[in-house]
Write a protein that holds these residues in place. Structure first.
Motif, PDB file in Angstrom:
ATOM      1  N   GLU B  28       4.317  -2.902   0.033  1.00 58.06           N
ATOM      2  CA  GLU B  28       2.936  -2.998   0.500  1.00 58.06           C
ATOM      3  C   GLU B  28       2.386  -1.666   1.008  1.00 58.06           C
ATOM      4  OE1 GLU B  28       0.435  -5.715   0.974  1.00 58.06           O
ATOM      5  OE2 GLU B  28       1.667  -5.893  -0.840  1.00 58.06           O
ATOM      6  N   ARG B  29       3.153  -1.075   1.971  1.00 59.54           N
ATOM      7  CA  ARG B  29       2.667   0.144   2.631  1.00 59.54           C
ATOM      8  C   ARG B  29       2.538   1.287   1.641  1.00 59.54           C
ATOM      9  NH1 ARG B  29       0.118  -2.304   5.867  1.00 59.54           N
ATOM     10  NH2 ARG B  29       1.100  -4.173   5.134  1.00 59.54           N
ATOM     11  N   GLU B  32      -0.525   0.780  -0.362  1.00 62.91           N
ATOM     12  CA  GLU B  32      -1.658   1.149   0.474  1.00 62.91           C
ATOM     13  C   GLU B  32      -1.814   2.677   0.518  1.00 62.91           C
ATOM     14  OE1 GLU B  32      -2.054  -1.477   4.044  1.00 62.91           O
ATOM     15  OE2 GLU B  32      -1.860   0.485   5.000  1.00 62.91           O
ATOM     16  N   ALA B 215       0.704   3.183   6.215  1.00 59.30           N
ATOM     17  CA  ALA B 215       0.582   4.079   5.072  1.00 59.30           C
ATOM     18  C   ALA B 215       1.096   5.466   5.439  1.00 59.30           C
ATOM     19  CB  ALA B 215      -0.875   4.156   4.622  1.00 59.30           C
TER      20      ALA B 215
END
Lengths: 302, 249
Positions: B28-29, B32, B215
């Protein structure tokens, strides 16, 4: 009487038995040309620019030593100079003490030493910008460091990077955190050169561990000490990346973390006052050169 | 930092600290991070920047070190003195004049402008000269008797013998270039051309939005991985290289 064939040194150099020596010049030429273009010329050029007013748009205008004279009355410069000197103080003496202490500890034999040393060394790995970004997060007003301090005094919000007192201290602390392991390795390399027989002999004569350190190790570490002192202060004079990444503005709050390195960027690439920026860097250069001069003196005496 | 790269945004700042993500977010990060800024561009630019520096410094450094150590040509001491002098010039002094020079060459905001000024460094020459002087002269004489050309000897005899020193130098130069911040910051304006260290600031001080720590940590992890890999793979050369850089520099 027929004259012996006289050959000038040029001829000897080009065709004599030492002809192949010219290859040496060919080998060093790329590097020499490179340094001439990208080191020597810019330094001289920098001095020249510092004597002008130059905004990149109009042609430079010669103003003599005016830029330097203006710096003396420039509040921003005086602030940055003071901040830099304080930073250097914080990034030298404590670093020497901490790195030497940890080197002496790691010089002892104990279990799990290799692992501990590797872990201790880790802060050296990430690039300085990563160090800044991560510490900026850890020093968030409600972040991890606040929680840690809160365990002792119940604080729930600490303005680490927004206080004119804490922010410069935080810069020093983070800088020291990231360089101490590196200097520890250098002290360790120095300690490895101390003769074990000498230490053993002193110990047999009944010297305490402290006296062995003071009378045997420290004198042998002289060259290392000069080197650590010089390198740590030269690095500290040039500091700017942590401040750039971690503080608001950058250099804030209220210019409390504005150091000379940031001022060069500010004057040069924010205000486009190239002359002033060059003058500030010349001042930095002189300060760093004087450190080098002191180092060379100490080395020669040793 | 590494675990934070896999946490949900609100978990990162959670007190008490979540030492391990409660909800593990695998990529996810990172996704992002690539959406906010061209993270992979940064990575490729950093790799290009550092690898070019490593190759050029090691090759030309070894060549010049060999030249200074084993040949006697007019002007040798002076030229070597010149090279050593450049060791004492902190890069910050060069930033302003170098920027103007590069701008005059039309190289600002481009790969040549980014890469050229750091292509060689005096420390490499100095270190290689030390190592090259330890090579036995008889070896070179024997090569000459066999009729080998000087450049051929450098490539076939000298370079292989210097290999361990070259490895240490390569690691040092890679670390320096990978972490380089000041010059890329100044010379590049185009965000697709930037290197990781400068690109990272897009996460911690994003333009007109709050910092996105997840992020930022993902990007920081990406920025640390290459050096961590080097450290794990070449630990011996790594520490030796760093301390050599220090003690001799």
């Amino acid at each position: 009487m027929p004259a012996a064939p006289r050959r000038g040194w040029v001829a000897t150099w080009f065709s004599g038995p030492r002809r192949h020596q010219w290859w040496g010049l060919a080998f060093v030429l790329p590097v020499v040309v490179f340094f001439a273009v990208f080191s020597v010329f810019p330094v001289l050029f920098g001095f020249a620019i510092s004597l002008t007013d130059y905004s990149l748009l109009d042609p430079p205008e010669f103003v003599g030593l005016d830029n330097y004279r203006n710096l003396l009355g420039d509040k921003l410069f005086i602030t940055a100079l003071g901040n830099t000197l304080l930073f250097v103080l914080g990034a030298t003496v404590p670093v020497w003490a901490m790195s030497l202490t940890s080197a002496v500890l790691f010089d002892q034999a104990f279990r799990g030493k290799l692992w501990l040393k590797t872990i201790f060394f880790l802060p050296v790995l990430p690039p300085i910008v990563v160090v800044g970004v991560v510490w900026r997060m850890l020093l968030h007003p409600n972040g991890v460091m606040t929680a840690f301090v809160g365990l002792f005094n119940g604080a729930t919000e600490v303005p680490w990077l927004a206080s004119t007192v804490l922010a410069p201290l935080a810069m020093v602390a983070v800088h020291d955190w990231s360089v101490v392991p590196f200097f520890m390795m250098i002290w360790l390399a120095g300690l490895a050169g101390v003769s074990p027989e000498l230490r053993e002999a002193a110990r047999i004569d009944g010297a305490t561990a402290w006296r062995v350190f003071w009378h045997i190790d420290l004198p042998a570490l002289r060259a290392t000490a000069v080197f650590v002192a010089a390198l740590s202060s030269i690095n500290a004079f040039q500091t700017f990346a942590l401040q750039y990444v971690m503080t608001a503005d950058p250099g804030g709050p209220a210019n409390s973390t504005l150091v000379l390195g940031l001022l060069v960027l500010k004057y040069g690439f924010q205000y486009f006052r190239m002359g002033d920026a060059a003058a500030v860097s010349v001042v930095m250069f002189v300060m760093i050169l004087s450190v080098t001069a002191v180092q060379l003196r100490f080395n020669r005496r040793g | 930092m590494v675990t934070s790269a896999y946490k949900a945004e609100e978990e990162i700042m959670a007190i008490p600290i979540h030492w391990w993500p409660h909800r593990f977010q695998w990529l996810e990060r990172f996704r992002e991070a690539t959406e906010i800024a061209p993270l992979w561009h940064y990575f490729i630019n950093s790799a290009l920047f550092s690898i070019t520096h490593v190759i050029a410094t090691v090759f030309f450094g070894a060549m010049a070190g060999f030249g200074f150590a084993k040949y006697d040509f007019p002007g040798r001491s002076f030229l070597f003195f010149l090279v050593i002098c450049t060791l004492m010039i902190p890069f910050q002094i060069l930033v302003v004049p170098l920027f103007i020079e590069i701008k005059a060459l039309g190289w600002e905001n481009s790969y040549p402008g980014l890469i050229m000024p750091g292509l060689m460094n005096a420390f490499g020459v100095f270190m290689m000269r030390q190592h090259a002087s330890d090579l036995p002269n008889e070896l070179l004489e024997a090569g000459r008797v066999d009729g080998a050309g000087e450049f051929h000897m450098f490539m076939r005899i000298v370079l292989p013998l210097l290999a361990p020193a070259l490895a240490s130098l390569a690691i040092i130069v890679f670390i320096w270039s990978w972490g380089a911040f000041l010059w890329p910051l100044v010379v590049i304006q185009d965000r697709d051309l930037n290197v990781l260290s400068v690109g990272l600031t897009n996460y911690s001080q994003p333009y007109q939005r709050p910092p996105m720590w997840g992020a930022a940590m993902a990007a920081s992890t990406v920025a640390t991985i290459p050096i961590a890999c080097l450290f794990v793979a070449f630990q011996r050369y790594f520490i030796k290289g760093l301390t050599a850089a220090a003690v001799k520099g």
